[in-house]
Structure formats: C-alpha cells, structure tokens
Motif scaffolding. Structure first.
Motif, PDB file in Angstrom:
ATOM      1  N   VAL A 350       0.835  -1.149  -0.053  1.00 28.96           N
ATOM      2  CA  VAL A 350      -0.167  -0.048  -0.058  1.00 28.96           C
ATOM      3  C   VAL A 350       0.859   1.269   0.134  1.00 28.96           C
ATOM      4  CG1 VAL A 350      -1.669   1.253   1.080  1.00 28.96           C
ATOM      5  CG2 VAL A 350      -1.738  -1.306   1.506  1.00 28.96           C
ATOM      6  N   PHE A 351       0.822   2.231  -0.940  1.00 31.46           N
ATOM      7  CA  PHE A 351       1.467   3.180  -1.260  1.00 31.46           C
ATOM      8  C   PHE A 351       0.734   4.367  -0.514  1.00 31.46           C
ATOM      9  CE2 PHE A 351       3.541   0.760  -4.278  1.00 31.46           C
ATOM     10  CZ  PHE A 351       4.859   1.076  -4.127  1.00 31.46           C
ATOM     11  N   VAL A 352       1.169   5.263   0.280  1.00 28.61           N
ATOM     12  CA  VAL A 352       0.555   6.618   0.682  1.00 28.61           C
ATOM     13  C   VAL A 352       1.680   7.676  -0.112  1.00 28.61           C
ATOM     14  CG1 VAL A 352       0.195   8.120   2.513  1.00 28.61           C
ATOM     15  CG2 VAL A 352       0.158   5.696   2.643  1.00 28.61           C
ATOM     16  N   LEU A 353       1.056   8.367  -1.006  1.00 27.84           N
ATOM     17  CA  LEU A 353       1.812   9.241  -1.969  1.00 27.84           C
ATOM     18  C   LEU A 353       1.529  10.653  -1.323  1.00 27.84           C
ATOM     19  CD1 LEU A 353       2.402   6.891  -3.872  1.00 27.84           C
ATOM     20  CD2 LEU A 353       1.782   8.764  -5.720  1.00 27.84           C
ATOM     21  N   THR A 354       2.640  11.324  -1.271  1.00 25.91           N
ATOM     22  CA  THR A 354       2.841  12.993  -0.606  1.00 25.91           C
ATOM     23  C   THR A 354       3.791  13.435  -1.617  1.00 25.91           C
ATOM     24  OG1 THR A 354       3.246  14.214   1.102  1.00 25.91           O
ATOM     25  CG2 THR A 354       4.049  12.239   1.183  1.00 25.91           C
ATOM     26  N   ASP A 355       4.086  14.890  -1.342  1.00 27.77           N
ATOM     27  CA  ASP A 355       5.202  15.399  -2.243  1.00 27.77           C
ATOM     28  C   ASP A 355       5.701  16.424  -1.051  1.00 27.77           C
ATOM     29  OD1 ASP A 355       3.460  17.618  -1.818  1.00 27.77           O
ATOM     30  OD2 ASP A 355       2.666  17.308  -3.960  1.00 27.77           O
ATOM     31  N   LYS A 356       6.974  16.995  -1.508  1.00 30.83           N
ATOM     32  CA  LYS A 356       7.677  17.957  -0.726  1.00 30.83           C
ATOM     33  C   LYS A 356       6.695  19.059  -0.023  1.00 30.83           C
ATOM     34  CE  LYS A 356       9.925  21.843   0.418  1.00 30.83           C
ATOM     35  NZ  LYS A 356       9.573  23.161   0.475  1.00 30.83           N
ATOM     36  N   PHE A 357       5.771  19.325  -0.969  1.00 33.19           N
ATOM     37  CA  PHE A 357       4.740  20.737  -0.381  1.00 33.19           C
ATOM     38  C   PHE A 357       3.881  20.242   0.667  1.00 33.19           C
ATOM     39  CE2 PHE A 357       0.632  22.858  -1.355  1.00 33.19           C
ATOM     40  CZ  PHE A 357       1.014  24.043  -0.528  1.00 33.19           C
ATOM     41  N   LEU A 358       3.390  19.025   0.472  1.00 28.63           N
ATOM     42  CA  LEU A 358       2.509  18.485   1.463  1.00 28.63           C
ATOM     43  C   LEU A 358       3.138  17.949   2.721  1.00 28.63           C
ATOM     44  CD1 LEU A 358      -0.484  17.865   1.961  1.00 28.63           C
ATOM     45  CD2 LEU A 358      -0.314  15.574   0.816  1.00 28.63           C
ATOM     46  N   SER A 359       4.388  17.244   2.322  1.00 28.51           N
ATOM     47  CA  SER A 359       5.225  16.543   3.448  1.00 28.51           C
ATOM     48  C   SER A 359       5.746  17.818   4.602  1.00 28.51           C
ATOM     49  CB  SER A 359       6.161  15.700   2.902  1.00 28.51           C
ATOM     50  OG  SER A 359       5.824  14.788   2.412  1.00 28.51           O
ATOM     51  N   GLU A 360       6.470  18.760   4.023  1.00 29.60           N
ATOM     52  CA  GLU A 360       7.209  19.614   4.685  1.00 29.60           C
ATOM     53  C   GLU A 360       6.402  21.194   5.089  1.00 29.60           C
ATOM     54  OE1 GLU A 360      10.938  19.944   3.237  1.00 29.60           O
ATOM     55  OE2 GLU A 360      11.539  18.014   3.885  1.00 29.60           O
ATOM     56  N   SER A 361       5.313  21.340   4.379  1.00 28.73           N
ATOM     57  CA  SER A 361       4.585  22.511   4.853  1.00 28.73           C
ATOM     58  C   SER A 361       3.693  22.098   5.872  1.00 28.73           C
ATOM     59  CB  SER A 361       3.722  23.077   3.657  1.00 28.73           C
ATOM     60  OG  SER A 361       4.436  23.220   2.752  1.00 28.73           O
ATOM     61  N   HIS A 362       3.569  23.341   6.656  1.00 30.61           N
ATOM     62  CA  HIS A 362       2.842  23.234   7.855  1.00 30.61           C
ATOM     63  C   HIS A 362       1.226  23.603   7.687  1.00 30.61           C
ATOM     64  CE1 HIS A 362       6.429  23.472  10.277  1.00 30.61           C
ATOM     65  NE2 HIS A 362       5.844  22.989  10.979  1.00 30.61           N
ATOM     66  N   PHE A 363       0.520  22.892   7.978  1.00 29.58           N
ATOM     67  CA  PHE A 363      -1.207  23.134   7.718  1.00 29.58           C
ATOM     68  C   PHE A 363      -1.879  23.173   9.062  1.00 29.58           C
ATOM     69  CE2 PHE A 363       0.615  20.756   4.047  1.00 29.58           C
ATOM     70  CZ  PHE A 363       0.166  21.608   2.917  1.00 29.58           C
ATOM     71  N   CYS A 364      -3.008  23.587   8.922  1.00 32.55           N
ATOM     72  CA  CYS A 364      -3.795  23.778  10.256  1.00 32.55           C
ATOM     73  C   CYS A 364      -5.172  23.186  10.076  1.00 32.55           C
ATOM     74  CB  CYS A 364      -3.794  25.512  10.276  1.00 32.55           C
ATOM     75  SG  CYS A 364      -4.638  26.059  11.902  1.00 32.55           S
ATOM     76  N   GLU A 365      -5.455  22.145  10.787  1.00 34.31           N
ATOM     77  CA  GLU A 365      -6.750  21.540  10.809  1.00 34.31           C
ATOM     78  C   GLU A 365      -6.953  20.850  12.048  1.00 34.31           C
ATOM     79  OE1 GLU A 365      -7.697  18.761   7.564  1.00 34.31           O
ATOM     80  OE2 GLU A 365      -5.763  19.576   6.553  1.00 34.31           O
ATOM     81  N   ALA A 366      -8.380  20.933  12.170  1.00 36.37           N
ATOM     82  CA  ALA A 366      -9.056  20.057  13.544  1.00 36.37           C
ATOM     83  C   ALA A 366      -9.121  18.751  12.873  1.00 36.37           C
ATOM     84  CB  ALA A 366     -10.155  20.801  13.711  1.00 36.37           C
TER      85      ALA A 366
END
Lengths: 561, 282
Positions: A350-366
């Motif tokens: 099972v692959f979980v794909l991400t990228d540098k933008f999603l992996s290293e940026s900070h996101f704010c979610e509940a």
C-alpha cells in the motif's frame, strides 16, 4: 476576506526554519488559521532559505506568491525576492547597500548595532526579527516567549527572549499592520507538517517497525518516528541503504509486525525489487512516498507529483497494489492509519503518496478524532497445538482472493514465503495450473479493494465553468483559490488504484475538465485516459519545483482555458 | 524432534554429490541436538542452490531475493527475538550482491546464524565466477580467466568487527554440525563460511582439493586472539576448520530498550493513545 502573508528569509544557517514555524504557531495560538511553506536549497550553509506564512481569521490552505510583510535577515533576500510598493520590509537597511531606492514600507531595524551593543551572538538575529514581527502584528509577547520556552534549551532561552524584547522596542505605532482579529475557531486545531501526520497515523495504527534510508523530503518521517520509538515501543531503523530499508520491513511484517518504509523517488527506485517481493509473498507493507523532482537526485528540496505512473507500474510483471493520494492533514492521518488495515486485510503493498509541499509545509486543521478508528489485522491463523509441526496452507484462498497469514512461532502454522511462484504451502511451483490459480486469486482481491477506496470528491460549486481534476497536494491551492473565485470547482482523487473507474467516468459527465498537476506530462490525465477512454485535452501543468501559487490558479480561471 | 523429523518431505533437486546435502544434514542434526522445535525456527534463504535449503526443512521459511537474506533476518529477529533464525546463502548471494548487508549485520551483531555455502562458483546460473573464485580461473563469464583478486570473506568479517567467525566443510558433517550448534548458541552474529564442492561446475574446488588442504583447529588453538585469527585466515596452503575467532559482545536485540520486556510482535497492531503527542501541535 483578509489573508495576510508574512515571510522570513536569509541564508541557510540563520535559523529561518526554526523561526518560521515558531511564528506560524504563535499566529495559530493568537487565533488564526495558518499555513507555513518552507523553501530551502540542498545545502547546509548559505544559499537562500525562506519560510512563508499565510494566515487569516478564516481557514487558510495554501501559499500565495505575494508577501505583505517580509523579514530580510540578510542581503541575499533582496537578491531573491521581488520587493513591491505595498510590502512592509523589516531589515537592517543601514547595512544593506542597494536598498536605498526601494519603494516598500521600510522598517529599519539595526540588527548589527543591536547585536553589538547588547553583546548578543548573530544566531539570535531571528529572535529580534520575531519580536519585531510580533509587535507589528499585535501578537501577545507571552505567546511568543512560551514558544521560545518549548523550542529552545534553557541555556539560550533568556538570550533569545531579551533579543525579541529589544526588537519589540524598536517598533513604533505607525509600523503596525492592521490585521483582522484572531478568533477562537482555531484554538484546538493542530498545526503540523504532512510528514508528522503520516507518522502519527502510523503510530495510532500500532506501527511496530519503520526502516529506511534518509531521503528528502521523506526524512522527517524517519526523524519524528525515531524520536517516538522508545515512548511507543516501535523499532525505527536507519538502514545501510533503501534496499535494506524495505527488505527489513518485509522481514518484520512476515514475522507479524505492522511495518512501514518511507522514501522519495530515488529511494523507491532502489526499493523496487522489494515491492515485488512483498507482492508475491503477500506480505503486508505500507510505503510512504514523498515525491520531489527527478529523475536521479533531481531537485532534492523541491516539490513535484511525477512518480504516480512509476508507482502504478512498479516492479516487474503485474500485481495488485494500492495507491492512496491524500491531499490534506486529515487524509494523510486517516489514510495512513487505514493503509495498515488495507495492507493486513488484503496482503498487498500500500502506497501513501505525498510530495515535498504536503510533507514539509505546515497545515492547520482540526483533526484526529479517535471515534470509529478500528484495527483490522486481517486473517491470522491462531495455531494448532495438536499438530505443531504441520505445514499450513498459507496461500490458500479464504475469501475474496485473500489467504490466511501465520506468524512464525505459531504451532501448526509452518510455511515458506518465497519470492518464487509457489503452492499453497509456499513451496516453489512452476506448473501452469498453480500459476494461473495464483495470478487469478491475487487479482481477485482488486474487486473488493475497489469497493473500499474513496472515489474522487467534488469541491466547490456543483456546476462551474471549469472542473479541475487533481490528486494529492494540489487540493490545497485549489481550496484556497476557491475562496476567491466561484467559476470553477474541482475533483480531487485521494486514491487512484484500484478504484471504480466506471463511477469515476460518470462523475466526469458534462464537465469542462482541466487536469492540474505538478508534472510535465499530466500523469493522472494519462491514467484517466487509460482507464476511462476520456482524454482531458486541457492541462494546467507546473514543473518548476514549486507548488501552484493561489494567484496562478485564479489567473488561469480568469483567463479561461 | 529427531533430525529426520526436520525433513519437509520435499525431495532435493541438488546434483548427486552436492555439498548441500551435507549442510542440510548438519542443520537438521544441530536443531535436533539443541532440541529446538521447528515451529520456532525461521530459515531465511537467498538465491542460488543454497537458497533451495528452504524447501527441505520443516521450519518456517522466507526465500528472499538475491543477496537480501540479512535484512529479512534483521526484520524477523527484531520483531520476535525469541525465534531461532538460521540464514542460508551462497558466495554469490552473500559476498556479491549481499556484501554490504553482510558488513552491516556484523556491525549490528544481530543474533542469527549465517551459513554461507561457499563453492567459489555460481552453480544455479550454470558456472560463472563468484567473488571468491581464484584469480586466473576460467569460467563462463570469465573465459580469459578471472583478473579480479578473490575476496577473503573471513578477513572481511573479522575486520568489520565480527565476533564469531568460523569455517566448516561439507565433507566433515559432524564437525559442521557442531559448528552450527555453537553458532546457534552464540548470542550474536555467528558467521560460518562453509567450503562446499560444486560437483558440476566447480571442478577445481573438489573434495580431493579440500581433503588435501583442510585441518581442524584443536583445543590448543586460542580463538580469542585476533592476530592469531587473522593469520589463520590468510594461510596459503592449508585451510583451517573450526571457530577461528570468538568473543562475547552485546547482541543487537538486547540493545533495544523497547524489547526488554517483551517481543515486538506482542505490542504491534493495537490502537495507541497519541493524545499527549497531539497536544504538542496545538
């Protein structure tokens, strides 16, 4: 709607990557929704580092090209950034030549003099800048100092606090920026990177073993899990190479432990043989892949979504693999959690794909609600103590093409797990009957996985002039652009394989489709053409290592395609 | 279990006279003598004739890719350190593709018994030179003779910090069985290079060749002396059999505080409370 952007820049080694995220957190704790985006070259000292924070009293998702407040810790920032009239620029203008004629709003902070007069070392320059920024934006100093406490060792804490205080004193009332007031809507939100969400999803799912070789932008999964290994009783291994990384995880999973590896495209190239081994031995395995531009070492610290077809076709011959393409923190966390269940239930990679933008940026979610999270280890043989030395039909179908696992040490569960084609007990077999039976059984799983994976989801107005088709991280800039424009909507694929393409095809009906991807050829569009026969002619592609900036999408929609 | 009971019931396809039969018997005998149940043994095999050992033992087994035995073994052993892990690979498998993993497994001192069936040739791919083939020897892949220096794998092991280095010979089954027993009993990485004639492709390294050269180390030999061991390993005309070097050293799993109380297998796959970790991100 008011969205404000703040950016801090300087040479690598100036503490940009600690100051930036800390200030993002200070803003979150002051009641804003925040997004933080880091840019840095692949070197330890020098070059241009910057961290771009976007914040608002409404949810924010992604990074803008424009900047309202720029903190320039060094001349290099002026060489790299476009300075515009409306920008507030915080810099030691006395000491940076060539800035005299700039038409921005200058906030002159004599960094050099402050450091000298107060006998402070250069490394606290970033704290002076944070003090200035806090004052300008009306951030409570206690919030900032609490963050210093959480992030700095005791021996340098006071030094950083006094540096920030000195910075604050330099701010006059006219320098202040009129920001919307923060509210309590985001108090309980989490501010974290995509890689942290992956790591925590795995920990929540009872991860036992993580082994890999460090590779940007996947490395922080390794770093974070390594920090947690003793706390949660996980084994985390930095192996001699990626080959060992994936094979070790397969060994652990064969022994019955939930195992994961993680890498970027170059590492996955080495791991490829291991993916095939996991597939034919039907050893559950989760692989987190954080993409970056390639081929070979490409652009190590930048972003791209160009490994989709590599993953879909990985390793020789044909076998079932699950490809998940989460687009935000929630999806990263829950899908990584579920990735372990899928791996155990179906015994496929099972692959979980991400990228540098999603992996290293900070996101704010509940996010991260425990409700409804369930562990499913799939079929596991419980043993037969009457006949402890019996061989067990490990590869015999139980249902839906799925066989039953047996962990080494289980009485009566003996079997062989071979990279070769094999009979029910795992003994090497090459007769045509066995081969056909196995291929058909292994592929039978696909029909059942299809029913479990999410179909693309429509965001934005139901009917719109343009429907963007995207996957993974591109969801973020599109969500942000939606706040400014209602002429488009978008279909986001959070899973790509195997899904029910007949239903997807129906979703495309009567829509003006535009593929939007950060790669050169439009890989999802190509997969869609293969699976549905629908050729998406309009493609909006970006391949410069940067994510889509919000303004670019708005501009594209305005222009019409 | 008796040695016979470790037969899987599959008939070997090794060539008549192959050294693998002797190694097979030695492994079965060692497990029987040590009274280890087959259900608690994982045999990890590489690619090549040595890899076929997997089919013939009544134990758990994993037949991995070429050169990748030791990473599998590491994953298995750390996941359930109560299992007995016996690894079988060849000289091509372990000293060619797998030489990097070999050195790192030594550094880790993983508690497995690593048997390298060293016949100085690639048998299963019908006779190409291997990393231990002597210089000058002609083979299918070196028709003009090998020009590379052969690898001395025991010297590599010793220099990498191995603390159990032994040499066995498939013409001396009882002796080999005792070595394997000592290897299994050793808490750490027990490395045994096994001289094994390939009767079909390795005409040079025949039983006669070895019978003329081998001798067994006796009780007067001090296997704790590193310099002695190095001398033994580089002997030119004679080939010493036995434990060449042995020293106590912390075994890998024991260095993991996570594994102090229980095996990893028992804590995995359970829903964890991560709330205090999440609080850091608020």
């Amino acid at each position: 709607m008011s969205v404000i952007t703040w950016k801090i820049g300087g040479p690598a080694g100036f503490g940009i990557m600690s100051a930036g995220p800390m200030f993002a957190m200070a803003l979150k704790r002051s009641g804003y929704s925040v997004h933080g985006y880091p840019e840095y070259p692949s070197i330890i000292r020098g070059g241009y580092n910057n961290y771009h924070v976007t914040f608002s009293d409404k949810p924010v998702f992604s990074v803008y090209n424009r900047c309202d407040i720029l903190v320039a810790l060094d001349k290099v920032v002026f060489d790299s950034e476009t300075i515009t009239k409306n920008m507030i620029v915080i810099a030691d203008f006395d000491n940076i030549k060539g800035t005299e004629d700039l038409e921005c709003k200058k906030v002159n902070i004599p960094f050099k003099k402050i450091l000298k007069d107060n006998e402070l070392p250069d490394i606290v320059k970033n704290s002076i800048a944070l003090g200035v920024s806090a004052k300008i934006l009306g951030i409570d100093e206690e919030i900032l100092f609490k963050l210093f406490e959480e992030n700095y060792p005791a021996k340098v804490l006071d030094m950083n606090i006094s540096a920030a205080k000195i910075g604050m004193e330099f701010c006059l009332d006219e320098m202040k920026f009129k920001a919307p007031k923060g509210n309590s809507n985001f108090k309980d939100n989490l501010l974290m990177t995509g890689n942290e969400a992956i790591a925590l999803g795995a920990v929540k799912a009872g991860l036992g073993f993580y082994s890999t070789y460090p590779m940007t932008p996947a490395s922080s999964i390794l770093h974070y899990l390594a920090k947690l290994e003793e706390k949660y009783g996980i084994i985390v291994k930095h192996t001699e190479d990626e080959i060992s990384g994936i094979i070790m995880a397969i060994g652990a999973s064969y022994a019955g432990v939930r195992a994961m590896t993680g890498t970027s495209g170059g590492g996955l190239s080495l791991m490829t043989e291991g993916v095939g081994l996991a597939a034919i031995t039907e050893t559950p395995l989760v692989i987190a892949l954080s993409q970056r531009p390639g081929p070979a070492t490409g652009m190590p610290t930048w972003t791209e979504q160009a490994d989709l077809k590599f993953v879909l076709n990985i390793s020789q011959d044909e076998f079932v693999k699950i490809v998940l393409t989460p687009g935000d923190l929630n999806e990263l966390f829950y899908m990584t959690f579920e990735a372990f269940n899928l791996a155990d239930r179906y015994q496929v990679p099972v692959f979980v794909l991400t990228d540098k933008f999603l992996s290293e940026s900070h996101f704010c979610e509940a996010i991260f609600n425990d409700n409804g999270l369930k562990i499913d280890r799939g079929f596991i043989f419980e043993g037969n103590s009457e006949a402890p030395m019996e061989f067990f039909p490990r590869y015999k179908e139980v249902e839906n093409g799925i066989p039953m696992k047996s962990n080494p040490g289980t009485p009566g569960g003996l079997y062989k797990a071979p990279g070769n084609e094999h009979d029910d007990f795992g003994f090497v077999a090459t007769d045509s009957k066995t081969r056909i039976k196995n291929q058909e059984r292994r592929f039978k799983k696909e029909e059942f996985i299809k029913k479990e994976l999410p179909l693309p989801k429509l965001y934005g107005p139901k009917d719109a002039e343009i429907t963007f088709v995207c996957w993974g991280s591109t969801k973020q800039p599109l969500m942000e652009a939606l706040k400014h424009n209602d002429k488009f909507n978008f279909l986001h694929f959070s899973a790509i394989n195997p899904i029910d393409w007949k239903q997807v095809k129906n979703m495309f009906k009567d829509k003006n489709l535009v593929a939007i991807e950060t790669n050169f050829t439009g890989q999802l569009a190509s997969v869609i053409a293969e699976k549905t026969g629908i050729v998406i002619k309009d493609k909006y592609l970006k391949y410069d290592g940067r994510p889509f900036f919000v303004e670019e999408i708005i501009e594209y929609v305005k222009r019409g395609n | 279990m008796k040695a016979m009971e470790f037969n899987s019931g599959k008939i070997p396809v090794w060539c008549p006279g192959c050294g693998n039969f002797a190694i097979w018997n030695a492994i079965k005998g060692a497990l029987a003598d040590l009274e280890i149940s087959g259900k608690d043994v994982v045999n990890i095999s590489g690619i090549g004739c040595s890899g076929k050992m997997l089919n013939h033992l009544r134990t758990y087994g994993f037949h991995t890719l070429h050169g990748r035995t030791l990473p599998v073994a590491t994953g298995v052993k750390l996941s359930n350190h109560k299992l007995t892990v016996v690894v079988n690979g060849g000289d091509g498998d372990g000293y060619g593709m797998g030489v990097g993993h070999f050195i790192h497994a030594i550094r880790r001192n993983l508690d497995v018994t690593y048997l390298v069936h060293d016949n100085h040739i690639y048998g299963l791919t019908t006779g190409q030179a291997s990393p231990t083939t002597d210089k000058g020897l002609k083979s299918k892949s070196t028709p003009h003779g090998v020009i590379d220096e052969p690898l001395n794998p025991l010297a590599v092991a010793l220099n990498a910090g191995a603390t159990f280095v032994a040499r066995g010979y498939s013409g001396e089954v009882e002796h080999l069985k005792e070595l394997i027993k000592a290897g299994i009993n050793y808490k750490g990485f027990a490395y045994i290079d096994i001289l094994q004639p390939c009767v079909t492709f390795g005409k040079t390294y025949s039983y006669e060749y070895y019978d003329e050269r081998i001798y067994k180390l006796d009780e007067s030999y001090d296997f704790t002396n590193f310099d002695n061991a190095m001398k033994k390993i580089w002997e030119k005309e004679k080939i010493a059999l036995g434990i060449i070097y042995k020293k106590e050293r912390d075994e890998y799993a024991s260095l993991h505080p996570q594994l102090k109380d229980d095996i990893l297998l028992n804590s995995t796959g359970k829903l964890r409370d991560i709330s205090d970790e999440l609080a850091r991100f608020k």
